[in-house]
Design a protein around this motif. Structure first.
Motif, short mmCIF file in Angstrom:
data_model
loop_
_atom_site.label_atom_id
_atom_site.label_comp_id
_atom_site.label_asym_id
_atom_site.label_seq_id
_atom_site.Cartn_x
_atom_site.Cartn_y
_atom_site.Cartn_z
N ARG A 60 35.98 -30.35 -1.16
CA ARG A 60 35.14 -29.19 -1.46
C ARG A 60 34.55 -29.22 -2.86
O ARG A 60 33.75 -28.34 -3.21
N VAL A 61 34.94 -30.19 -3.68
CA VAL A 61 34.58 -30.10 -5.09
C VAL A 61 33.08 -30.21 -5.33
O VAL A 61 32.52 -29.51 -6.19
N LEU A 62 32.38 -31.06 -4.58
CA LEU A 62 30.93 -31.19 -4.78
C LEU A 62 30.22 -29.89 -4.41
O LEU A 62 29.31 -29.44 -5.12
N GLU A 63 30.64 -29.30 -3.31
CA GLU A 63 30.05 -28.03 -2.86
C GLU A 63 30.30 -26.94 -3.90
O GLU A 63 29.39 -26.17 -4.25
N VAL A 64 31.53 -26.86 -4.40
CA VAL A 64 31.88 -25.82 -5.36
C VAL A 64 31.17 -26.05 -6.69
O VAL A 64 30.69 -25.11 -7.33
N ALA A 65 31.09 -27.32 -7.10
CA ALA A 65 30.40 -27.63 -8.35
C ALA A 65 28.94 -27.20 -8.28
O ALA A 65 28.39 -26.66 -9.25
N LYS A 66 28.31 -27.42 -7.14
CA LYS A 66 26.91 -27.01 -6.99
C LYS A 66 26.79 -25.48 -7.02
O LYS A 66 25.89 -24.93 -7.66
N LEU A 67 27.72 -24.81 -6.34
CA LEU A 67 27.70 -23.35 -6.35
C LEU A 67 27.84 -22.80 -7.77
O LEU A 67 27.10 -21.89 -8.17
N PRO A 110 39.97 -35.59 -7.89
CA PRO A 110 39.89 -37.05 -8.01
C PRO A 110 38.45 -37.56 -8.04
O PRO A 110 38.19 -38.66 -8.52
N ILE A 111 37.51 -36.76 -7.51
CA ILE A 111 36.10 -37.16 -7.53
C ILE A 111 35.52 -36.84 -8.90
O ILE A 111 35.58 -35.71 -9.37
N GLU A 112 34.95 -37.84 -9.55
CA GLU A 112 34.37 -37.62 -10.87
C GLU A 112 32.97 -37.02 -10.72
O GLU A 112 32.11 -37.57 -10.04
#
Length: 216
Positions: free
Chosen positions: A158-165, A179-181
């Motif tokens: 979910r990190v990419l989605e949350v980062a965009k939000l 873990p995803i940079e």
């Protein structure tokens, strides 16, 4: 935050360590320290210490060294620690709980202002007297409250989605524990915290040390 010239990234990475040592010295009642003694504590050379401090205009006096209180305050000014950054946590799992409960943030210039999650069963609960808010309310919260930094403690998927939000809602600094940079951009700054990397290095150094002690 007070204006200051941009420092080399290598110097910036060492500054928090200097700050920790200076804070310890202050708590011990030590008012001055030489570049040699500070370098010995940190495992760097005295010339490196002098070079780092000179980069932002701090200089010691021959035979006296550096004024601990003054030097510590100069580093606080560089990092804006007297301005109290507002931090929100996205993800109220174990790591989010631990961050919210950590007592050292506010005295070092960072205030945990809100915690967000999506699990209905924990919405409304409180951690350190901070209510957990549903992530659907993020836009409303940001409109009503200034936020400097978002700490992302969400699952990897979910990190990419949350980062965009988060960035779509105007938050410009991400403290990412996934873990995803995440990649920085011209207007978004990112600090990726990879705890497993540190453990891998520690494990490697442990095996190396054991090999030296038991060569056979």
């Amino acid at each position: 935050m007070k204006e200051h010239k941009k420092l080399p990234s290598a110097v910036i990475k060492r500054m928090p360590r200097y700050y920790r040592y200076l804070t310890t010295l202050q708590q011990m009642g030590i008012s001055r320290i030489s570049s040699r003694d500070l370098g010995n504590r940190m495992g760097v050379t005295a010339s490196q210490v002098r070079h780092d401090f000179f980069s932002f205009g701090a200089s010691g006096l021959q035979g006296y060294g550096y004024d601990v209180d003054l030097l510590r305050q100069e580093i606080r000014d560089i990092f804006g620690l007297d301005d109290l950054f507002s931090v929100i946590i996205i993800g109220a799992g174990n790591l989010g709980h631990a961050l919210a409960k950590y007592s050292g943030f506010e005295k070092n210039g960072y205030k945990i202002a809100a915690i967000f999650d999506v699990k209905p069963e924990i919405i409304g609960e409180r951690i350190n007297d901070i209510e957990i808010i549903h992530l659907d309310k993020l836009q409303e919260y940001v409109q009503d409250n200034h936020v400097d930094i978002a700490a992302l403690t969400v699952p990897e998927i979910r990190v990419l989605e949350v980062a965009k939000l988060v960035t779509d809602n105007g938050i410009k600094a991400l403290w990412n524990f996934s873990p995803i940079e995440l990649l920085a951009s011209d207007d978004i700054v990112v600090e990726n915290i990879q705890m497993i990397d540190s453990l891998m290095v520690l494990g490697y150094n442990l095996r190396t040390a054991e090999a030296k002690l038991n060569p056979n």
